[in-house]
Design a protein around this motif. Sequence first.
Motif, PDB file in Angstrom:
ATOM      1  N   GLU A   1       0.822  -1.207   0.000  1.00  0.00           N
ATOM      2  CA  GLU A   1       0.000   0.000   0.000  1.00  0.00           C
ATOM      3  C   GLU A   1       0.859   1.261   0.000  1.00  0.00           C
ATOM      4  N   HIS A   2       0.574   2.118  -0.939  1.00  0.00           N
ATOM      5  CA  HIS A   2       1.307   3.380  -1.075  1.00  0.00           C
ATOM      6  C   HIS A   2       0.399   4.561  -0.761  1.00  0.00           C
ATOM      7  N   GLY A   3       0.942   5.719  -0.970  1.00  0.00           N
ATOM      8  CA  GLY A   3       0.209   6.969  -0.825  1.00  0.00           C
ATOM      9  C   GLY A   3       0.702   7.917  -1.900  1.00  0.00           C
ATOM     10  N   ASP A   4       0.782   9.183  -1.576  1.00  0.00           N
ATOM     11  CA  ASP A   4       1.252  10.202  -2.519  1.00  0.00           C
ATOM     12  C   ASP A   4       2.775  10.249  -2.464  1.00  0.00           C
ATOM     13  N   LEU A   5       3.410   9.807  -3.544  1.00  0.00           N
ATOM     14  CA  LEU A   5       4.872   9.788  -3.601  1.00  0.00           C
ATOM     15  C   LEU A   5       5.449  11.154  -3.981  1.00  0.00           C
ATOM     16  N   GLY A   6       4.597  12.051  -4.450  1.00  0.00           N
ATOM     17  CA  GLY A   6       5.052  13.325  -4.987  1.00  0.00           C
ATOM     18  C   GLY A   6       5.980  14.142  -4.106  1.00  0.00           C
ATOM     19  N   PRO A   7       5.732  14.219  -2.777  1.00  0.00           N
ATOM     20  CA  PRO A   7       6.621  15.022  -1.939  1.00  0.00           C
ATOM     21  C   PRO A   7       8.077  14.546  -1.927  1.00  0.00           C
ATOM     22  N   LEU A   8       8.303  13.275  -2.252  1.00  0.00           N
ATOM     23  CA  LEU A   8       9.673  12.756  -2.177  1.00  0.00           C
ATOM     24  C   LEU A   8      10.588  13.361  -3.243  1.00  0.00           C
TER      25      LEU A   8
ATOM     26  N   ARG B   1      -2.782   2.081  -4.672  1.00  0.00           N
ATOM     27  CA  ARG B   1      -3.095   3.466  -4.276  1.00  0.00           C
ATOM     28  C   ARG B   1      -1.918   4.430  -4.477  1.00  0.00           C
ATOM     29  N   LEU B   2      -0.967   4.053  -5.304  1.00  0.00           N
ATOM     30  CA  LEU B   2       0.170   4.939  -5.563  1.00  0.00           C
ATOM     31  C   LEU B   2      -0.281   6.177  -6.326  1.00  0.00           C
ATOM     32  N   ARG B   3       0.142   7.336  -5.842  1.00  0.00           N
ATOM     33  CA  ARG B   3      -0.142   8.595  -6.518  1.00  0.00           C
ATOM     34  C   ARG B   3       1.166   9.334  -6.751  1.00  0.00           C
ATOM     35  N   LEU B   4       1.268   9.947  -7.929  1.00  0.00           N
ATOM     36  CA  LEU B   4       2.470  10.698  -8.263  1.00  0.00           C
ATOM     37  C   LEU B   4       2.127  11.698  -9.355  1.00  0.00           C
ATOM     38  N   GLU B   5       2.335  12.962  -9.061  1.00  0.00           N
ATOM     39  CA  GLU B   5       2.110  14.011 -10.039  1.00  0.00           C
ATOM     40  C   GLU B   5       3.395  14.253 -10.827  1.00  0.00           C
ATOM     41  N   PRO B   6       3.298  14.812 -12.035  1.00  0.00           N
ATOM     42  CA  PRO B   6       4.504  15.139 -12.800  1.00  0.00           C
ATOM     43  C   PRO B   6       5.464  15.993 -11.971  1.00  0.00           C
ATOM     44  N   PHE B   7       6.757  15.699 -12.092  1.00  0.00           N
ATOM     45  CA  PHE B   7       7.754  16.375 -11.276  1.00  0.00           C
ATOM     46  C   PHE B   7       8.985  16.695 -12.098  1.00  0.00           C
ATOM     47  N   THR B   8       9.827  17.531 -11.548  1.00  0.00           N
ATOM     48  CA  THR B   8      11.105  17.872 -12.168  1.00  0.00           C
ATOM     49  C   THR B   8      12.215  17.135 -11.447  1.00  0.00           C
ATOM     50  N   GLY B   9      13.012  16.403 -12.200  1.00  0.00           N
ATOM     51  CA  GLY B   9      14.154  15.680 -11.637  1.00  0.00           C
ATOM     52  C   GLY B   9      15.372  15.890 -12.507  1.00  0.00           C
TER      53      GLY B   9
ATOM     54  N   GLY C   1       3.114  -5.647  -9.964  1.00  0.00           N
ATOM     55  CA  GLY C   1       2.362  -6.719 -10.580  1.00  0.00           C
ATOM     56  C   GLY C   1       1.274  -6.176 -11.474  1.00  0.00           C
ATOM     57  N   GLY C   2       1.074  -4.859 -11.442  1.00  0.00           N
ATOM     58  CA  GLY C   2       0.086  -4.194 -12.284  1.00  0.00           C
ATOM     59  C   GLY C   2       0.288  -2.695 -12.210  1.00  0.00           C
ATOM     60  N   LEU C   3       0.850  -2.111 -13.251  1.00  0.00           N
ATOM     61  CA  LEU C   3       1.173  -0.680 -13.236  1.00  0.00           C
ATOM     62  C   LEU C   3       0.005   0.139 -13.776  1.00  0.00           C
ATOM     63  N   PRO C   4      -0.513   1.087 -12.995  1.00  0.00           N
ATOM     64  CA  PRO C   4      -1.586   1.955 -13.494  1.00  0.00           C
ATOM     65  C   PRO C   4      -1.064   2.884 -14.589  1.00  0.00           C
ATOM     66  N   ARG C   5      -1.889   3.111 -15.598  1.00  0.00           N
ATOM     67  CA  ARG C   5      -1.448   3.959 -16.706  1.00  0.00           C
ATOM     68  C   ARG C   5      -1.149   5.375 -16.239  1.00  0.00           C
ATOM     69  N   GLU C   6      -1.767   5.806 -15.128  1.00  0.00           N
ATOM     70  CA  GLU C   6      -1.496   7.153 -14.637  1.00  0.00           C
ATOM     71  C   GLU C   6      -0.026   7.347 -14.292  1.00  0.00           C
TER      72      GLU C   6
ATOM     73  N   VAL D   1       2.539   5.900 -15.847  1.00  0.00           N
ATOM     74  CA  VAL D   1       3.239   6.117 -17.121  1.00  0.00           C
ATOM     75  C   VAL D   1       2.999   7.538 -17.616  1.00  0.00           C
ATOM     76  N   HIS D   2       1.768   8.011 -17.503  1.00  0.00           N
ATOM     77  CA  HIS D   2       1.466   9.381 -17.928  1.00  0.00           C
ATOM     78  C   HIS D   2       2.281  10.390 -17.115  1.00  0.00           C
ATOM     79  N   THR D   3       2.460  10.100 -15.828  1.00  0.00           N
ATOM     80  CA  THR D   3       3.260  10.989 -14.987  1.00  0.00           C
ATOM     81  C   THR D   3       4.712  11.016 -15.442  1.00  0.00           C
ATOM     82  N   VAL D   4       5.256   9.840 -15.760  1.00  0.00           N
ATOM     83  CA  VAL D   4       6.655   9.769 -16.201  1.00  0.00           C
ATOM     84  C   VAL D   4       6.860  10.603 -17.465  1.00  0.00           C
ATOM     85  N   VAL D   5       5.975  10.433 -18.444  1.00  0.00           N
ATOM     86  CA  VAL D   5       6.181  11.141 -19.714  1.00  0.00           C
ATOM     87  C   VAL D   5       5.892  12.631 -19.580  1.00  0.00           C
ATOM     88  N   ALA D   6       5.115  13.018 -18.567  1.00  0.00           N
ATOM     89  CA  ALA D   6       4.812  14.441 -18.362  1.00  0.00           C
ATOM     90  C   ALA D   6       5.838  15.124 -17.474  1.00  0.00           C
TER      91      ALA D   6
END
Length: 311
Positions: A116-123, A140-148, A159-164, A166-171
């Motif tokens: 179980e995850h949460g919002d990874l964005g702050p990391l 329940r993993l959440r991640l908004e587009p970020f700058t790295g 075992g199952g990656l949500p398309r969201e 992938v969309h975050t990675v490309v954005a």
Amino acid sequence: MTINEHLTEYAGLPAFTFDESTPTEGLPDAAAVAWRVRTEEWDASGEWEQMFERFLSTVDTARVTHLIIGHWGHLQRDNPGYPPDSLAKAADRFPALRHVFVGDIVLEEKEVSWIEHGDLGPLPAAFPALERLDVRGSERLRLEPFTGANLRTLRFETGGLPREVVHTVVASDLPNLERLDLWLGTDTYGGDVGVGDLEPILTGERLPSLRHLGLENAEIQDEVAAAVAGAPVVARLESLSLALGTLTDRGAEALLSGQPLTHLRKLDLHHHYLSDTMMDRLRAALPGVEVDLAEGRGPRDDGGHYIAVSE
């Protein structure tokens, strides 16, 4: 296949566990190991946070470069206790941190699709100098587009990656990302990524520094192989992985019929359903490439193909 063993090393450093049984004296040099902070407790009502506070008061975290977040128990919606939150809030205590693994959790603790995850964005926001980020599990993993700007390696083991995701990675703005691994998984465990979702990666429109691409552990491995066969991004890759999935002769035929792959240093296809004839053709077509064809299951007429890591 399941994930049965904790990391013994991470990003070039040996792993060292900090948990309830770890003494406060005689510890290794803070910069010499990848610290795995974990708890045996299952109730997430503060146990991991207490362990993390003990870690902060015991180890010279200003010199820690590698951190592994291990088992943290169940998350409660009214008291999430998500470890990346604690780490992000303590960012000023980790000026040298460059490598983070979130979720070094094995089968006896929790199956990969139940982590179980949460919002990874702050990391990533709290650690702009981060060079590597690995994440296991996606519930329940959440991640908004970020700058790295400094991120070189990004991995999602699921075992199952949500398309969201992938969309975050490309954005996201990841100009120096060199290695990307996505375990796509199966729709049974939330893996709803389609080939179309991968298009911005495959066309090379995003991730200009990419040199390794892994699209792995996929129930749709043949479809992914067909898309990769004509993908512009492949021409600038040094290694390509379509491992851990359900690759059959159909997907391998698409690879052989597509663009040349002789420039690759490595093509990783381990855990597959290829025939002996197809394996021989791959080796013959790529004489200078390291082709990993281990863990072959052989062709199956009953359609009983399965990915390496699911539940």
